[in-house]
Design a protein around this motif. Sequence first.
Motif, PDB file in Angstrom:
ATOM      1  N   VAL A  32      37.751  47.857  44.412  1.00 44.04           N
ATOM      2  CA  VAL A  32      39.173  48.339  44.104  1.00 44.04           C
ATOM      3  C   VAL A  32      39.402  48.435  42.556  1.00 44.04           C
ATOM      4  CG1 VAL A  32      40.360  47.271  45.942  1.00 44.04           C
ATOM      5  CG2 VAL A  32      40.100  45.994  43.809  1.00 44.04           C
ATOM      6  N   GLY A  33      40.496  48.846  41.919  1.00 40.98           N
ATOM      7  CA  GLY A  33      40.569  49.163  40.617  1.00 40.98           C
ATOM      8  C   GLY A  33      41.415  48.044  39.792  1.00 40.98           C
ATOM      9  N   ARG A  34      41.309  48.097  38.696  1.00 46.91           N
ATOM     10  CA  ARG A  34      41.774  46.837  37.755  1.00 46.91           C
ATOM     11  C   ARG A  34      43.564  46.875  38.129  1.00 46.91           C
ATOM     12  NH1 ARG A  34      39.856  44.455  33.265  1.00 46.91           N
ATOM     13  NH2 ARG A  34      42.070  44.392  32.241  1.00 46.91           N
ATOM     14  N   ARG A  35      44.010  48.085  38.097  1.00 50.78           N
ATOM     15  CA  ARG A  35      45.549  48.155  38.649  1.00 50.78           C
ATOM     16  C   ARG A  35      45.740  47.401  39.923  1.00 50.78           C
ATOM     17  NH1 ARG A  35      48.134  53.801  38.395  1.00 50.78           N
ATOM     18  NH2 ARG A  35      47.447  53.705  36.054  1.00 50.78           N
ATOM     19  N   SER A  36      45.046  47.532  40.709  1.00 52.53           N
ATOM     20  CA  SER A  36      45.252  46.720  42.123  1.00 52.53           C
ATOM     21  C   SER A  36      45.163  45.306  41.761  1.00 52.53           C
ATOM     22  CB  SER A  36      43.993  47.200  42.922  1.00 52.53           C
ATOM     23  OG  SER A  36      44.363  48.509  43.586  1.00 52.53           O
ATOM     24  N   PHE A  37      44.344  44.693  41.141  1.00 53.74           N
ATOM     25  CA  PHE A  37      44.087  43.384  40.663  1.00 53.74           C
ATOM     26  C   PHE A  37      45.512  42.967  40.116  1.00 53.74           C
ATOM     27  CE2 PHE A  37      43.521  39.693  37.934  1.00 53.74           C
ATOM     28  CZ  PHE A  37      42.730  38.879  38.860  1.00 53.74           C
ATOM     29  N   TYR A  67      33.232  30.239  36.214  1.00 52.78           N
ATOM     30  CA  TYR A  67      34.354  31.088  36.078  1.00 52.78           C
ATOM     31  C   TYR A  67      34.503  31.640  34.557  1.00 52.78           C
ATOM     32  CZ  TYR A  67      39.288  31.520  35.130  1.00 52.78           C
ATOM     33  OH  TYR A  67      40.731  31.691  34.744  1.00 52.78           O
ATOM     34  N   GLU A  68      33.890  31.096  33.660  1.00 51.68           N
ATOM     35  CA  GLU A  68      34.194  31.889  32.461  1.00 51.68           C
ATOM     36  C   GLU A  68      33.188  32.966  32.343  1.00 51.68           C
ATOM     37  OE1 GLU A  68      36.227  31.041  30.388  1.00 51.68           O
ATOM     38  OE2 GLU A  68      36.806  28.763  30.741  1.00 51.68           O
ATOM     39  N   GLN A  69      32.210  33.003  33.003  1.00 53.31           N
ATOM     40  CA  GLN A  69      31.216  34.059  32.972  1.00 53.31           C
ATOM     41  C   GLN A  69      31.853  35.451  33.787  1.00 53.31           C
ATOM     42  OE1 GLN A  69      30.248  30.750  33.241  1.00 53.31           O
ATOM     43  NE2 GLN A  69      29.585  30.615  31.162  1.00 53.31           N
ATOM     44  N   THR A  70      32.835  35.182  34.491  1.00 51.13           N
ATOM     45  CA  THR A  70      33.352  36.309  35.519  1.00 51.13           C
ATOM     46  C   THR A  70      34.247  36.841  34.963  1.00 51.13           C
ATOM     47  OG1 THR A  70      32.516  34.964  37.487  1.00 51.13           O
ATOM     48  CG2 THR A  70      34.288  36.666  37.817  1.00 51.13           C
ATOM     49  N   THR A  71      34.592  38.162  34.856  1.00 51.23           N
ATOM     50  CA  THR A  71      35.368  38.953  34.230  1.00 51.23           C
ATOM     51  C   THR A  71      36.370  39.561  35.419  1.00 51.23           C
ATOM     52  OG1 THR A  71      34.304  41.137  34.071  1.00 51.23           O
ATOM     53  CG2 THR A  71      34.065  39.544  32.411  1.00 51.23           C
ATOM     54  N   ILE A  72      37.504  40.021  34.962  1.00 53.13           N
ATOM     55  CA  ILE A  72      38.309  40.784  36.132  1.00 53.13           C
ATOM     56  C   ILE A  72      37.522  42.062  36.429  1.00 53.13           C
ATOM     57  CG2 ILE A  72      40.583  41.991  36.512  1.00 53.13           C
ATOM     58  CD1 ILE A  72      42.006  39.871  34.607  1.00 53.13           C
ATOM     59  N   ASP A  73      36.963  42.782  35.430  1.00 50.76           N
ATOM     60  CA  ASP A  73      36.108  43.689  36.152  1.00 50.76           C
ATOM     61  C   ASP A  73      34.991  43.697  37.133  1.00 50.76           C
ATOM     62  OD1 ASP A  73      37.458  45.573  34.431  1.00 50.76           O
ATOM     63  OD2 ASP A  73      36.429  45.262  32.569  1.00 50.76           O
ATOM     64  N   ASP A  74      34.373  42.250  36.775  1.00 53.75           N
ATOM     65  CA  ASP A  74      33.482  41.835  37.915  1.00 53.75           C
ATOM     66  C   ASP A  74      34.218  41.751  39.257  1.00 53.75           C
ATOM     67  OD1 ASP A  74      31.539  41.866  35.781  1.00 53.75           O
ATOM     68  OD2 ASP A  74      31.861  39.844  35.606  1.00 53.75           O
ATOM     69  N   MET A 117      44.130  43.368  50.914  1.00 57.23           N
ATOM     70  CA  MET A 117      43.401  43.711  49.244  1.00 57.23           C
ATOM     71  C   MET A 117      43.662  42.353  48.601  1.00 57.23           C
ATOM     72  SD  MET A 117      44.433  46.649  46.581  1.00 57.23           S
ATOM     73  CE  MET A 117      44.209  47.904  47.803  1.00 57.23           C
ATOM     74  N   ARG A 118      44.635  41.683  48.824  1.00 57.71           N
ATOM     75  CA  ARG A 118      44.941  40.618  48.234  1.00 57.71           C
ATOM     76  C   ARG A 118      43.761  39.385  48.499  1.00 57.71           C
ATOM     77  NH1 ARG A 118      47.665  35.488  49.176  1.00 57.71           N
ATOM     78  NH2 ARG A 118      48.796  34.943  47.062  1.00 57.71           N
ATOM     79  N   GLU A 119      43.457  39.253  49.732  1.00 55.99           N
ATOM     80  CA  GLU A 119      42.374  38.451  50.463  1.00 55.99           C
ATOM     81  C   GLU A 119      41.256  38.914  49.622  1.00 55.99           C
ATOM     82  OE1 GLU A 119      43.256  38.773  54.326  1.00 55.99           O
ATOM     83  OE2 GLU A 119      44.717  37.120  54.547  1.00 55.99           O
ATOM     84  N   ALA A 120      40.819  40.232  49.849  1.00 57.93           N
ATOM     85  CA  ALA A 120      39.458  40.592  49.319  1.00 57.93           C
ATOM     86  C   ALA A 120      39.418  40.295  48.105  1.00 57.93           C
ATOM     87  CB  ALA A 120      39.464  42.128  49.603  1.00 57.93           C
ATOM     88  N   LEU A 121      40.394  40.269  47.142  1.00 52.73           N
ATOM     89  CA  LEU A 121      40.368  39.937  45.762  1.00 52.73           C
ATOM     90  C   LEU A 121      39.935  38.402  45.576  1.00 52.73           C
ATOM     91  CD1 LEU A 121      43.341  42.309  44.285  1.00 52.73           C
ATOM     92  CD2 LEU A 121      40.711  42.614  43.605  1.00 52.73           C
ATOM     93  N   ILE A 122      40.704  37.607  46.306  1.00 49.98           N
ATOM     94  CA  ILE A 122      40.599  35.959  46.168  1.00 49.98           C
ATOM     95  C   ILE A 122      39.130  36.029  46.492  1.00 49.98           C
ATOM     96  CG2 ILE A 122      41.075  33.941  47.150  1.00 49.98           C
ATOM     97  CD1 ILE A 122      44.077  34.971  47.473  1.00 49.98           C
TER      98      ILE A 122
END
Length: 246
Positions: free
Chosen positions: A54-59, A40-47, A23-28
Amino acid sequence: MSSSSAAPRRGDKAEAAATRPSMREALIAAAFELFLERGYEQTTIDDIVSLAGVGRRSFFRYFPSKEDVVFPDHERCLADMTAFLASGTGDEEPVRRVCDAARMVLRMYAENPTFSVQRYRLTKQVPNLRAYELSVVWRYERGLAEYLRARFRGRRDGTLQADVIAAAVVAAHNNALRSWLRSDGRLDAEVTVDHALRSVQSAFGTPPPALVGTRADDVLVVVARRDAPLWRVVREIEAVRESSTD
């Protein structure tokens, strides 16, 4: 039922699970795909979590902030470097030891050249990431300086020497690392960094003792003040060696 529709065997499932990115590698991977596509600035954690599925909690389980996903391995490398310095016996030449510790950072970058080059390009474009990177570099320098301060305890100007040498090691390492990144990872990273760190060792390190059996005409004797800086002693030795070969 045909063989083509048969359920996967247990071994096949285990093999697929082993090759599936964590999951960590998938997020990266999701984060950098979006950073390169949108910025970078235009990308949010939700994106990022949406693309990774996955969910925000996983991030936040893996990364305290969006900046941390850009530098995912520095905490591990800092811990490894600190452990390496602490594992010494105390008999190691201290400047060589901190140079070897700096090489661990280089190897971390060289593990994934494509990712490292992408991060380098991204960091150049985003002021917040450059500031974050400087804070990480300062932590490496502080770790090296703390080790040298302990080794130089009791020396005259030991703290000053420790801080100067740590700064020199980091500057030499980063100069070589940037050269490697600017080459898109095509240069030999180890050779580039070794060349830079040798200049630090020659300026501040203690030369190895003369080998037993060395001929008398191979021995150089240089008289210097006790408080003379190491770089000046090295310069005197080089001057004597050059004059002896003329």
